[in-house]
Design a protein around this motif. Sequence first.
Motif, PDB file in Angstrom:
ATOM      1  N   THR A  37       2.534   8.082  11.844  1.00  0.00           N
ATOM      2  CA  THR A  37       3.284   6.820  11.917  1.00  0.00           C
ATOM      3  C   THR A  37       2.917   5.842  10.801  1.00  0.00           C
ATOM      4  N   SER A  38       1.886   6.140  10.037  1.00  0.00           N
ATOM      5  CA  SER A  38       1.531   5.279   8.899  1.00  0.00           C
ATOM      6  C   SER A  38       2.204   5.728   7.613  1.00  0.00           C
ATOM      7  N   GLN A  39       2.924   6.858   7.658  1.00  0.00           N
ATOM      8  CA  GLN A  39       3.585   7.373   6.453  1.00  0.00           C
ATOM      9  C   GLN A  39       4.843   6.587   6.155  1.00  0.00           C
ATOM     10  N   ALA A  40       5.103   6.354   4.860  1.00  0.00           N
ATOM     11  CA  ALA A  40       6.284   5.603   4.437  1.00  0.00           C
ATOM     12  C   ALA A  40       7.553   6.409   4.671  1.00  0.00           C
ATOM     13  N   LEU A  41       8.683   5.712   4.638  1.00  0.00           N
ATOM     14  CA  LEU A  41       9.983   6.391   4.671  1.00  0.00           C
ATOM     15  C   LEU A  41      10.197   7.159   3.374  1.00  0.00           C
ATOM     16  N   PRO A  42      10.831   8.322   3.428  1.00  0.00           N
ATOM     17  CA  PRO A  42      11.230   8.986   2.180  1.00  0.00           C
ATOM     18  C   PRO A  42      12.326   8.178   1.493  1.00  0.00           C
ATOM     19  N   GLU A  50       0.815  -1.212   0.000  1.00  0.00           N
ATOM     20  CA  GLU A  50       0.000   0.000   0.000  1.00  0.00           C
ATOM     21  C   GLU A  50       0.853   1.268   0.000  1.00  0.00           C
ATOM     22  N   LEU A  51       2.149   1.143   0.331  1.00  0.00           N
ATOM     23  CA  LEU A  51       3.064   2.289   0.358  1.00  0.00           C
ATOM     24  C   LEU A  51       3.953   2.361  -0.878  1.00  0.00           C
ATOM     25  N   ALA A  52       3.901   1.307  -1.714  1.00  0.00           N
ATOM     26  CA  ALA A  52       4.787   1.245  -2.883  1.00  0.00           C
ATOM     27  C   ALA A  52       4.405   2.312  -3.913  1.00  0.00           C
ATOM     28  N   ASN A  53       5.399   2.692  -4.730  1.00  0.00           N
ATOM     29  CA  ASN A  53       5.194   3.631  -5.840  1.00  0.00           C
ATOM     30  C   ASN A  53       4.619   4.972  -5.389  1.00  0.00           C
ATOM     31  N   CYS A  54       4.972   5.381  -4.161  1.00  0.00           N
ATOM     32  CA  CYS A  54       4.522   6.669  -3.617  1.00  0.00           C
ATOM     33  C   CYS A  54       2.999   6.796  -3.637  1.00  0.00           C
ATOM     34  N   ASN A  55       2.317   5.699  -3.365  1.00  0.00           N
ATOM     35  CA  ASN A  55       0.854   5.721  -3.405  1.00  0.00           C
ATOM     36  C   ASN A  55       0.267   6.705  -2.403  1.00  0.00           C
ATOM     37  N   GLN A  56       0.899   6.842  -1.242  1.00  0.00           N
ATOM     38  CA  GLN A  56       0.358   7.724  -0.208  1.00  0.00           C
ATOM     39  C   GLN A  56       1.069   9.074  -0.141  1.00  0.00           C
ATOM     40  N   THR A  57       2.365   9.084  -0.454  1.00  0.00           N
ATOM     41  CA  THR A  57       3.139  10.334  -0.392  1.00  0.00           C
ATOM     42  C   THR A  57       3.987  10.470  -1.656  1.00  0.00           C
ATOM     43  N   VAL A  58       3.731  11.499  -2.448  1.00  0.00           N
ATOM     44  CA  VAL A  58       4.559  11.793  -3.620  1.00  0.00           C
ATOM     45  C   VAL A  58       5.695  12.689  -3.138  1.00  0.00           C
ATOM     46  N   TRP A  59       6.898  12.123  -3.068  1.00  0.00           N
ATOM     47  CA  TRP A  59       8.006  12.826  -2.422  1.00  0.00           C
ATOM     48  C   TRP A  59       8.527  14.002  -3.238  1.00  0.00           C
ATOM     49  N   LEU A  97      12.377  20.212  12.308  1.00  0.00           N
ATOM     50  CA  LEU A  97      13.005  19.019  11.757  1.00  0.00           C
ATOM     51  C   LEU A  97      12.017  17.873  11.917  1.00  0.00           C
ATOM     52  N   TRP A  98      12.101  16.908  11.014  1.00  0.00           N
ATOM     53  CA  TRP A  98      11.181  15.780  11.044  1.00  0.00           C
ATOM     54  C   TRP A  98      11.962  14.479  11.102  1.00  0.00           C
ATOM     55  N   VAL A  99      11.499  13.562  11.931  1.00  0.00           N
ATOM     56  CA  VAL A  99      12.141  12.262  12.053  1.00  0.00           C
ATOM     57  C   VAL A  99      11.191  11.213  11.477  1.00  0.00           C
ATOM     58  N   HIS A 100      11.642  10.551  10.403  1.00  0.00           N
ATOM     59  CA  HIS A 100      10.818   9.590   9.678  1.00  0.00           C
ATOM     60  C   HIS A 100      11.205   8.167  10.081  1.00  0.00           C
ATOM     61  N   THR A 101      10.203   7.309  10.224  1.00  0.00           N
ATOM     62  CA  THR A 101      10.438   5.898  10.552  1.00  0.00           C
ATOM     63  C   THR A 101       9.605   5.022   9.621  1.00  0.00           C
ATOM     64  N   ASP A 102       9.888   3.728   9.643  1.00  0.00           N
ATOM     65  CA  ASP A 102       9.204   2.781   8.760  1.00  0.00           C
ATOM     66  C   ASP A 102       8.020   2.140   9.481  1.00  0.00           C
ATOM     67  N   PRO A 103       6.796   2.339   8.989  1.00  0.00           N
ATOM     68  CA  PRO A 103       5.626   1.790   9.688  1.00  0.00           C
ATOM     69  C   PRO A 103       5.516   0.269   9.607  1.00  0.00           C
ATOM     70  N   VAL A 104       6.101  -0.332   8.571  1.00  0.00           N
ATOM     71  CA  VAL A 104       5.961  -1.783   8.390  1.00  0.00           C
ATOM     72  C   VAL A 104       6.814  -2.537   9.406  1.00  0.00           C
ATOM     73  N   SER A 105       8.106  -2.171   9.518  1.00  0.00           N
ATOM     74  CA  SER A 105       8.982  -2.868  10.463  1.00  0.00           C
ATOM     75  C   SER A 105       8.557  -2.616  11.902  1.00  0.00           C
ATOM     76  N   ARG A 106       7.881  -1.497  12.147  1.00  0.00           N
ATOM     77  CA  ARG A 106       7.462  -1.174  13.510  1.00  0.00           C
ATOM     78  C   ARG A 106       6.278  -2.027  13.977  1.00  0.00           C
TER      79      ARG A 106
END
Length: 704
Positions: free
Chosen positions: A407-412, A144-153, A366-375
Amino acid sequence: MGPESFKWLQLLVFSFFYTYVNCSSVEKKIYIELTNTVPCVRLLNATHQIGCQSSISGDTGVLHVLETDADLEWILSTGPHPPYMVLMESALFTRPTMMKMKNTSRVAGVAVIHTSTAPDKGFSPHTSCPNQNMGVYREQYGPELANCNQTVWNPLGNDLSYEDFTFPIFSLKDDNQTQIIHKCFEQHNARVNGSAPQYPLCAMQLFSHMHAVTDTVTCMRRTDLQNSFSVNPEKLCDPLGDYNVWASIRPLNDSQKGHKENESVVIAATRLDGRSFFWDIAPSAEGTVSGIVTLLAAAQALYPVTKEAQPPRNIIFTFFQGEAFDYIGSSRMVYDMEKEKFVIDLDNVHSMMEIGQVGLRSGQNLWVHTDPVSRKNTTVDDVVKTLVSSITSVASSLNLTLKEPDTSQALPPSSFQRFLRSRPIPGLVLADHQSSFNNRYYESLYDTAAYMNVNYPPDLTPEQQLEYETEAAKSLSEVATVVARSLYKQAGGDDRYLNNITADTKTVAKLLYGFLIMSNNSWFSSLLPPEALGRGSILESSPPQYYVGLRLDNSVKTITSFVQFILANMTGTVTNLNQSQCQNPKSVPGESKDLYFYTWVSGPVSANGTTEPYCVRAPVRRVKALSPAFDLLDYGSTEYSTWTESRWKTIRARIFLVASPELEMMTLVVGVAVLLVSLLVTYFVSSKAELLFSSTREAPNTTY
């Protein structure tokens, strides 16, 4: 042979010799060579080719300056002298315009005048979803996070760098030669009252023929066949790649690869490379340099404290090359860890912190990004929560605001994704953007020092600029302090020493000057070995470029060398070794090349103009950053980067005056007629040679 025929032969030989000697001067009278040019070149991956090229003999067209919609209409449909060589300023170099030119046969090539004025709305020739096929998110992992489906970086990305153009496209500097081109156009090609110009017309010729075609699979197969059967094999393309640079606060034995017992490591990482549409032009200020400077400053701030109060876990500072091309450097390090070809393996990795784009903070969050899947893994999530809490508390103690996106947002796009692709490692990515990039010029010519607000008062000398603390330097030094203190806590360090860890703003200012303004400065010179300063010096009166390029033989990209030597001076120790001992430390008791990198550096220039070189011992290494696909001979890999760059022989550009087709045809006809007449005359003279060249002799008087 008679005396007359001998004179004719002498005249003929002299005329050929005279023509040969003066041919270059004749060429100079016909052509004006353009020197400050950079081409768009051809790149290939497992599935297709991108970039530009000319025909094998170069492409020629009548020059036309593109300034208005009417000019574009003239080029694409109404102009009577196609094909056209289009000259435009960089503000008009847009995807809609270029695609119209791509889809017509009336354009022979494009020359783009690069100006320092960036488009207000932004410009990014990269994709809107960088490295989307080689990151962690795919069908098997967070589909569901692949191909920037949720966030177009990179929402401004227009994919122009990934188009395949059949004509050459060059970048020109805005200098005196550009004025000559404009003058040539105004004098010969400008329309008068809307009517077509008359011959002779000003024309441009661009040479950039590429040897490689189709894709990397085809190119490497043909190259391998040539190497197998050709007496003089010639490569058609080369894999992109260079070297990663890394250093640890505790030295690791480089001769012992693989897992190390009782060794827990925190990886602090950033990228070394960037790109733009044109070959080897990549200023990459926000996209790359902000991360490099921040991590170098953090390493310098950490080093003295870790010597006094060493944390339980080791810290490895890592600079990855080739990340713009499907994570070449990070995927290689993960591969080497898996195959026990690196000093540690993935089991030794406790966690990871990556520095992304942090140069456009300007007092904001500043923003700290994490991976929702591994979490979703409780163990990983617990460690990540600790990391986020730790870095947030450090930031608040420095009056900086650090936030976590949803926390549901993908990693950049980040090197950390390649580690997660192998296994669920706790980690975070620090950036100045919450969702899509703040960088409006991602992977373009405009991601420069000026865009990152690295500006200097006009009355400063270069040496004063080197020392001047810009607002960008102050901002990045604050970020570097947050990174350094957070890494120390992440490694299990004693909180009592946190206040002793502070990044030096003066050092950050020098790094920004060297990486974004001019590498040829006194500070960089003092940190490099003497051989890097002599003939063929890597120092230039301009900033380094960050395009990864090719790793040919043992050559090293300039930025890689700079980071390696600067990092050695920031994390190393000055020794008493002389030059000979420094270059061969095995002969010195107590020294070890397996643990340290030794370098003989030039040292600062003294008041009398001399230098005092010295030997630095540092736990710094460089390792190969070449995609595993080329070691595995898997040129169609979907797991690893397969990017290659085509080879070429000639890159050049020139302008000249071209005559009308009628005059050219007349010249050809006259030339053929002269040739035929010459052949007839030659035949006649040859057949009558005895009669024409014989001399009458009187009968000799004989005396008996």
